[in-house]
Design a protein around this motif. Sequence first.
Motif, mmCIF file in Angstrom:
data_model
loop_
_atom_site.group_PDB
_atom_site.id
_atom_site.type_symbol
_atom_site.label_atom_id
_atom_site.label_comp_id
_atom_site.label_asym_id
_atom_site.label_seq_id
_atom_site.Cartn_x
_atom_site.Cartn_y
_atom_site.Cartn_z
ATOM 1 N N VAL A 170 0.899 -1.214 0.012
ATOM 2 C CA VAL A 170 0.065 -0.134 -0.066
ATOM 3 C C VAL A 170 1.059 1.167 -0.015
ATOM 4 C CG1 VAL A 170 -2.005 -1.205 1.408
ATOM 5 C CG2 VAL A 170 -0.309 0.084 2.541
ATOM 6 N N GLN A 171 0.476 2.415 -0.513
ATOM 7 C CA GLN A 171 1.240 3.588 -0.534
ATOM 8 C C GLN A 171 0.552 4.555 0.585
ATOM 9 O OE1 GLN A 171 2.589 5.393 -4.137
ATOM 10 N NE2 GLN A 171 2.802 3.543 -4.843
ATOM 11 N N VAL A 172 1.140 5.320 1.261
ATOM 12 C CA VAL A 172 0.838 6.237 2.118
ATOM 13 C C VAL A 172 1.811 7.676 1.552
ATOM 14 C CG1 VAL A 172 0.933 7.165 4.660
ATOM 15 C CG2 VAL A 172 0.266 4.776 3.964
ATOM 16 N N GLN A 173 0.737 8.585 0.998
ATOM 17 C CA GLN A 173 1.606 9.509 0.349
ATOM 18 C C GLN A 173 0.847 10.812 0.593
ATOM 19 O OE1 GLN A 173 4.089 9.039 -2.363
ATOM 20 N NE2 GLN A 173 4.075 7.160 -1.249
ATOM 21 N N THR A 212 9.451 5.196 -0.918
ATOM 22 C CA THR A 212 9.374 5.417 -2.226
ATOM 23 C C THR A 212 7.805 5.677 -2.681
ATOM 24 O OG1 THR A 212 8.680 2.811 -2.304
ATOM 25 C CG2 THR A 212 10.962 3.688 -2.920
ATOM 26 N N GLY A 213 7.531 5.800 -4.000
ATOM 27 C CA GLY A 213 6.151 6.318 -4.049
ATOM 28 C C GLY A 213 5.860 6.629 -5.719
ATOM 29 N N TYR A 214 4.621 6.656 -6.044
ATOM 30 C CA TYR A 214 4.369 6.995 -7.671
ATOM 31 C C TYR A 214 3.726 8.428 -7.625
ATOM 32 C CZ TYR A 214 2.639 5.653 -12.262
ATOM 33 O OH TYR A 214 2.267 5.666 -13.597
ATOM 34 N N GLY A 251 -7.117 6.331 -5.972
ATOM 35 C CA GLY A 251 -6.341 5.687 -6.614
ATOM 36 C C GLY A 251 -5.163 6.469 -7.003
ATOM 37 N N PRO A 252 -4.174 5.778 -8.111
ATOM 38 C CA PRO A 252 -3.054 6.391 -8.732
ATOM 39 C C PRO A 252 -3.272 7.797 -9.242
ATOM 40 C CG PRO A 252 -3.248 4.200 -9.452
ATOM 41 C CD PRO A 252 -4.708 4.581 -8.741
ATOM 42 N N CYS A 253 -2.760 8.695 -8.572
ATOM 43 C CA CYS A 253 -2.830 10.193 -9.264
ATOM 44 C C CYS A 253 -2.108 10.507 -10.379
ATOM 45 C CB CYS A 253 -2.633 11.000 -8.050
ATOM 46 S SG CYS A 253 -2.971 12.912 -8.461
ATOM 47 N N HIS A 254 -2.868 10.265 -11.395
ATOM 48 C CA HIS A 254 -2.139 10.496 -12.803
ATOM 49 C C HIS A 254 -1.769 11.980 -13.105
ATOM 50 C CE1 HIS A 254 -1.626 6.321 -14.402
ATOM 51 N NE2 HIS A 254 -2.851 5.935 -13.769
#
Length: 416
Positions: A170-173, A212-214, A251-254
């Motif tokens: 999971v990502q925490v961003q 790390t993260g997207y 969701g992934p924040c494009h």
Amino acid sequence: MTLNESNFALTDDVDSVIPDPRILLYPRLRKSPFFWASRQHGVAMYSVYNHMYHPRHYGDPVAEYWALLQGVTLWDVGVERQIEITGPDAFAFTNMLVPRDLHKCEVGQCKYVFMTGEDGGILNDPVLLRLGENHFWLSLADSDILLWTRGLAHNSGMDVTIEEADVGPVQVQGPLSGQVMAAVFGPEVLDIGYYRLKEYVIGGMEVIVSRTGYTAELGFEIYVKHASRDGVRLWEAVWAAGEPLGMQVIGPCHMRRIEAGILSHGCDITYQTNPFEVGMGYEWMVDLKQESDFIGKAALTRIKRQGVTRRLVGVHIGGSPLGTFNDGSMIEAFPVWRSRHRVGEVTSACFSPRLERNIGYAMVPVELSEIGTELEVETTAGVVPAVVVPKPFVDPAKNTPKQPFSVGNGHLPKAN
């Protein structure tokens, strides 16, 4: 035939087109370890990623964007499957898979890597985690690398074991992510360096935390082992810590990743593109001077010597505001035109709420890749002017995600 004409030609009755058809939920497609937990937060749209359902947004992608920039967000990215490589020859085998020299990757370190084919094409762009001298995880983008690596290992003569680990990330961003992580793991978690990792046991759950993260924002990824058993429990622990701080599940924040110059496999990078075409042929990313061989080394050496004929560039796109990329508004790549000739395509595009303009990436001939080159892009609304600009669009030095953490981090970074 234009983009709109070709789409219209597919049907005689445009009224019969359902603009947002449902995606079928059924047993054949795999579920993330967090599927049932993330579903409770109101998933509005799924896509399929690594043969698994992936939440794309929860109803308002623009609100999710601002939550990421101003607060803290939680993402279900269990679709990023972990290919685990172990055994006496694991280092040599993994080093063969990627153009980066893994002799420069310490145990406890992460690296963003390309996996290239014999022709130099990019098969995947995972984050590599080195857990031991001969113990690696590849945190995959969307392509069948498990089958690829097993096929390579079968006749390699190397003593390696390759499995899909029962691990879910999971990502925490976001700027408040440090407060959430400190509440779950203790303040020492803030000492983890950029692209470094640390192992923890919390509540009997074995996890690895990486910086790390997207997003190119402050943030972490949490990889829970035995995810089929502990995934939901980890999710609930992180949510309990984050909810008092206004944590939002997204969701992934494009929009943010496009601003940041982060590429998406299957869109901006594919089997048919190589690192030099997408502007990532850096000596540290594609180390052609290393003594070790890797798959694609001969091809990439030749490509670097000969040069490329096309290049991925940043573009400002005119016209009315585009969508958020993860909202179904960009079904196909947008054609790029110059002097009434089609010369390339826009691979990812969105309206940036922060920059208040349309931005994107376009693959164009090298002779049209210079900053300031004027182009035309055919969006769903028609043909509009565009211009080549530098990328990334925001924080090109990636200063935001690299800055030291403090529990009180909570600022909004300025656009460049």
